[in-house]
Design a protein around this motif. Structure first.
Motif, PDB file in Angstrom:
ATOM      1  N   PRO A 126      -6.153  -0.449   5.920  1.00 34.99           N
ATOM      2  CA  PRO A 126      -5.694   1.077   5.055  1.00 34.99           C
ATOM      3  C   PRO A 126      -7.180   1.941   5.113  1.00 34.99           C
ATOM      4  O   PRO A 126      -7.551   3.055   5.401  1.00 34.99           O
ATOM      5  N   THR A 152       0.820  -1.264   0.162  1.00 38.48           N
ATOM      6  CA  THR A 152      -0.175  -0.216  -0.018  1.00 38.48           C
ATOM      7  C   THR A 152       0.303   0.996   0.434  1.00 38.48           C
ATOM      8  O   THR A 152       0.525   2.222  -0.456  1.00 38.48           O
ATOM      9  N   LEU A 190      -4.579   5.869   1.939  1.00 38.44           N
ATOM     10  CA  LEU A 190      -3.282   5.436   3.076  1.00 38.44           C
ATOM     11  C   LEU A 190      -3.061   3.011   1.724  1.00 38.44           C
ATOM     12  O   LEU A 190      -2.877   2.113   1.892  1.00 38.44           O
ATOM     13  N   SER A 205      -0.011   0.604   8.020  1.00 38.80           N
ATOM     14  CA  SER A 205      -0.744   1.636   7.705  1.00 38.80           C
ATOM     15  C   SER A 205      -1.141   3.210   8.656  1.00 38.80           C
ATOM     16  O   SER A 205      -0.590   4.225   7.956  1.00 38.80           O
ATOM     17  N   SER A 239      -7.880   5.585   7.316  1.00 40.70           N
ATOM     18  CA  SER A 239      -7.602   6.092   6.390  1.00 40.70           C
ATOM     19  C   SER A 239      -9.434   6.726   7.206  1.00 40.70           C
ATOM     20  O   SER A 239      -9.233   7.987   7.033  1.00 40.70           O
ATOM     21  N   LYS A 279       0.517   6.663   7.081  1.00 44.93           N
ATOM     22  CA  LYS A 279      -0.416   7.994   7.483  1.00 44.93           C
ATOM     23  C   LYS A 279       0.676   9.135   8.437  1.00 44.93           C
ATOM     24  O   LYS A 279      -0.017  10.172   8.325  1.00 44.93           O
TER      25      LYS A 279
END
Length: 219
Positions: A179, A19, A107, A94, A183, A98
């Protein structure tokens, strides 16, 4: 504990690099490209299989762990422990992305380009192919050579290459859950059910198909 930590590290690496490639592609104005993202997913899977395969099996995926439990390759209790560590690794990855790229809000979350049902069917089929390959190359003498890592990572890269633009080619609930939740965007959460269900369906169908095409039952 060692196996759990291995799964945490491996899933962290998968989500951070995979990702992360999507996030960095957006941050750099498309420098990574879709092909680069697909290759990144394949290569990090390859690296983690060779790094962690002898420790935990390098599942890195709740759907794979559940399928192995159903196939009686690992105890169900061990599969559940794996899943906890896999989710922890995914959320840590994640979180790192971020913090480093606050301007990229999605993300690398997965999102259907078409209808939900289209992506559900695609994710089911993609995970079926992936799990079918995993079961075949992790059986007998083949698991001791270099075949397993190359075959599995090739499937991941291939499927990300052609299906990524349509459904995200997640094949992995942990890769999508982290993610989407980190997010904070409800749009991703609304479609999260696809990526929390389809991979399990596909992986379980693969277990049944593997039993049908092999002479001996999975042990």
């Amino acid at each position: 504990m060692k196996k759990g930590i291995a799964e945490l590290i491996g899933t962290f690496a998968l989500v951070f690099c995979g990702t992360g490639a999507i996030v960095m592609d957006q941050a750099s104005g498309g420098a990574v490209t879709h092909v680069g993202v697909a290759i990144t997913f394949g290569l990090i899977i390859l690296a983690m299989i060779y790094s962690l395969g002898d420790i935990s099996g390098a599942h890195l995926n709740p759907a794979v762990s559940v399928a192995f439990a159903v196939a009686k390759r690992i105890p169900l209790k061990e599969a559940l422990i794996y899943i906890v560590y896999q989710l922890a690794g995914a959320f840590l990855a994640s979180l790192c992305l971020k913090l480093m790229f606050p301007q990229i809000q999605n993300l690398g979350a997965t999102m259907p380009a078409g209808s939900d049902m289209q992506s559900f069917v695609l994710e089911t089929i993609l995970t079926f192919f992936l799990m079918f390959v995993i079961l075949n190359v992790s059986t007998g003498a083949k698991e001791k050579g270099i075949t397993a890592g190359i075959a599995i990572s090739s499937v991941v890269g291939l499927e990300a290459m052609f299906a990524g633009p349509i459904c995200g080619a997640s094949m992995n609930p942990a890769r999508s859950i982290a993610p989407a939740i980190m997010s904070g965007n409800m749009l991703y959460l609304d479609h999260l059910w696809i990526y929390c269900t389809a991979p399990f369906f596909g992986a379980l169908i693969a277990v049944g198909a593997f039993k049908l095409v092999t002479t001996n039952q999975i042990k």
